[in-house]
Scaffold this motif. Structure first.
Motif, PDB file in Angstrom:
ATOM      1  N   PRO A  10       0.905  -1.195  -0.270  1.00  0.00           N
ATOM      2  CA  PRO A  10       0.020  -0.032   0.034  1.00  0.00           C
ATOM      3  C   PRO A  10       0.873   1.308   0.057  1.00  0.00           C
ATOM      4  N   ASN A  11       0.126   2.344  -0.591  1.00  0.00           N
ATOM      5  CA  ASN A  11       1.036   3.579  -0.408  1.00  0.00           C
ATOM      6  C   ASN A  11       1.192   3.925   1.200  1.00  0.00           C
ATOM      7  N   GLY A  12       2.264   4.425   1.292  1.00  0.00           N
ATOM      8  CA  GLY A  12       2.823   4.414   2.994  1.00  0.00           C
ATOM      9  C   GLY A  12       3.509   3.306   3.390  1.00  0.00           C
ATOM     10  N   GLY A  13       3.683   2.150   2.767  1.00  0.00           N
ATOM     11  CA  GLY A  13       4.646   1.277   3.244  1.00  0.00           C
ATOM     12  C   GLY A  13       4.190   0.599   4.249  1.00  0.00           C
ATOM     13  N   VAL A  14       5.294   0.020   5.245  1.00  0.00           N
ATOM     14  CA  VAL A  14       5.170  -0.683   6.300  1.00  0.00           C
ATOM     15  C   VAL A  14       4.188  -0.043   7.450  1.00  0.00           C
ATOM     16  N   GLU A  15       4.311   1.307   7.537  1.00  0.00           N
ATOM     17  CA  GLU A  15       3.510   2.005   8.483  1.00  0.00           C
ATOM     18  C   GLU A  15       1.921   1.621   8.011  1.00  0.00           C
ATOM     19  N   ALA A  16       1.690   1.873   6.794  1.00  0.00           N
ATOM     20  CA  ALA A  16       0.268   1.633   6.265  1.00  0.00           C
ATOM     21  C   ALA A  16      -0.284   0.155   6.396  1.00  0.00           C
ATOM     22  N   GLN A  17       0.740  -0.647   6.361  1.00  0.00           N
ATOM     23  CA  GLN A  17       0.284  -2.069   6.396  1.00  0.00           C
ATOM     24  C   GLN A  17      -0.093  -2.460   7.990  1.00  0.00           C
ATOM     25  N   LYS A  18       0.598  -1.764   8.755  1.00  0.00           N
ATOM     26  CA  LYS A  18       0.427  -2.040  10.221  1.00  0.00           C
ATOM     27  C   LYS A  18      -0.988  -1.458  10.611  1.00  0.00           C
ATOM     28  N   GLU A  19      -1.300  -0.147  10.000  1.00  0.00           N
ATOM     29  CA  GLU A  19      -2.434   0.443  10.429  1.00  0.00           C
ATOM     30  C   GLU A  19      -3.654  -0.497   9.727  1.00  0.00           C
ATOM     31  N   ILE A  20      -3.393  -0.836   8.683  1.00  0.00           N
ATOM     32  CA  ILE A  20      -4.492  -1.680   8.123  1.00  0.00           C
ATOM     33  C   ILE A  20      -4.816  -2.807   8.926  1.00  0.00           C
ATOM     34  N   THR A  21      -3.689  -3.575   9.074  1.00  0.00           N
ATOM     35  CA  THR A  21      -3.778  -4.675  10.021  1.00  0.00           C
ATOM     36  C   THR A  21      -4.549  -4.386  11.323  1.00  0.00           C
ATOM     37  N   ASN A  22      -3.973  -3.416  11.970  1.00  0.00           N
ATOM     38  CA  ASN A  22      -4.557  -2.864  13.208  1.00  0.00           C
ATOM     39  C   ASN A  22      -6.252  -2.627  13.229  1.00  0.00           C
ATOM     40  N   LEU A  23      -6.479  -1.921  12.117  1.00  0.00           N
ATOM     41  CA  LEU A  23      -7.866  -1.518  11.782  1.00  0.00           C
ATOM     42  C   LEU A  23      -8.851  -2.709  11.657  1.00  0.00           C
ATOM     43  N   LEU A  24      -8.279  -3.828  10.849  1.00  0.00           N
ATOM     44  CA  LEU A  24      -9.082  -4.978  10.517  1.00  0.00           C
ATOM     45  C   LEU A  24      -9.195  -5.878  12.025  1.00  0.00           C
ATOM     46  N   ALA A  25      -8.028  -5.972  12.723  1.00  0.00           N
ATOM     47  CA  ALA A  25      -8.223  -6.776  14.010  1.00  0.00           C
ATOM     48  C   ALA A  25      -8.974  -6.070  14.955  1.00  0.00           C
ATOM     49  N   HIS A  26      -9.079  -4.944  15.038  1.00  0.00           N
ATOM     50  CA  HIS A  26      -9.929  -4.083  16.105  1.00  0.00           C
ATOM     51  C   HIS A  26     -11.193  -3.470  15.584  1.00  0.00           C
ATOM     52  N   ARG A  27     -11.715  -3.859  14.378  1.00  0.00           N
ATOM     53  CA  ARG A  27     -12.852  -3.526  14.044  1.00  0.00           C
ATOM     54  C   ARG A  27     -14.075  -3.826  14.864  1.00  0.00           C
ATOM     55  N   PRO A  28     -15.067  -3.174  15.119  1.00  0.00           N
ATOM     56  CA  PRO A  28     -16.153  -3.596  15.873  1.00  0.00           C
ATOM     57  C   PRO A  28     -17.028  -4.638  14.881  1.00  0.00           C
ATOM     58  N   ASN A  29     -17.696  -5.631  15.590  1.00  0.00           N
ATOM     59  CA  ASN A  29     -18.177  -6.929  14.997  1.00  0.00           C
ATOM     60  C   ASN A  29     -17.736  -7.263  13.777  1.00  0.00           C
ATOM     61  N   PRO A  30     -16.786  -7.867  13.783  1.00  0.00           N
ATOM     62  CA  PRO A  30     -15.958  -8.212  12.320  1.00  0.00           C
ATOM     63  C   PRO A  30     -16.971  -9.121  11.497  1.00  0.00           C
ATOM     64  N   ALA A  31     -17.718  -9.998  12.208  1.00  0.00           N
ATOM     65  CA  ALA A  31     -18.536 -11.088  11.670  1.00  0.00           C
ATOM     66  C   ALA A  31     -19.502 -10.267  10.682  1.00  0.00           C
ATOM     67  N   MET A  32     -19.796  -9.025  10.813  1.00  0.00           N
ATOM     68  CA  MET A  32     -20.543  -8.265  10.051  1.00  0.00           C
ATOM     69  C   MET A  32     -19.707  -7.405   8.918  1.00  0.00           C
ATOM     70  N   SER A  33     -18.701  -7.649   9.173  1.00  0.00           N
ATOM     71  CA  SER A  33     -17.880  -6.628   8.083  1.00  0.00           C
ATOM     72  C   SER A  33     -16.554  -7.433   7.671  1.00  0.00           C
ATOM     73  N   PRO A  34     -16.942  -8.593   7.030  1.00  0.00           N
ATOM     74  CA  PRO A  34     -15.754  -9.613   6.535  1.00  0.00           C
ATOM     75  C   PRO A  34     -15.159  -8.965   5.500  1.00  0.00           C
TER      76      PRO A  34
END
Length: 186
Positions: A10-34
């Protein structure tokens, strides 16, 4: 459900990868937003972060082209689990909403007998399930160790009887511990 088609970094390199992973790992109700990552590159190192994110974030999957995905399933599940173009298409579309079976095909946890029966649409006798489990263990012994997660996947010893009796792998304490440790490594 959401699908992300990307060529890897992604644009933003490793920091962007970490942010995307963190966002997905901690999103509310992941079963409703696969979330499904669909890799659109031949450069595996560019999409490794997606594979790591899949193992950390609930209701998240990553899919390569058929050949790459078939090789992952073979490496992680062994030669007894059939993987076809049909499985590939179904997994690309809905694996993220099926974490116990379709999304688990490219993870290094054996299927329980009940899950394998449901996944393949046949009732295995104990001998045929033992064949699958033995092929799974053989695949883990042959695993190349590239990083800490590979070392853990190769080193862990699964108890056949637990997988024979449990309905899903997530009911087995050693599986939950393994998944926790994989997240810690990720």
């Amino acid at each position: 459900a959401r699908w992300f088609f990307g060529d890897g970094l992604p644009n933003g390199g490793v920091e962007a990868q970490k942010e995307i992973t963190n966002l997905l790992a901690h999103r509310p109700n992941p079963a409703m937003s696969p979330m499904t990552f669909i890799s659109c590159t031949e450069i595996n190192s560019d999409v490794e972060w997606m594979k790591e994110c899949e193992e950390i974030a609930p209701y998240c999957s990553e899919s390569d082209d058929f050949v790459e995905e078939a090789n992952e399933v073979l490496r992680d599940q062994g030669a007894a689990l059939p993987y076809s173009y049909g499985f590939h298409l179904v997994c690309t579309l809905v694996a993220a909403i099926n974490p116990e079976d379709l999304d688990a095909m490219d993870e290094s946890v054996p299927f329980t007998k009940v899950t394998l029966d449901n996944l393949l649409g046949i009732k295995h006798d104990e001998q045929s399930y033992l064949h699958y489990f033995t092929c799974f263990e053989e695949a883990q012994r042959k695993r190349s160790v590239i990083g800490a997660s590979d070392q853990l996947k190769k080193a862990i010893k699964w108890n056949y009887d637990e997988f024979l009796r449990a309905t899903t792998a997530s009911q087995i304490p050693v599986v939950r511990d393994f998944q926790f440790r994989i997240k810690q490594i990720g």
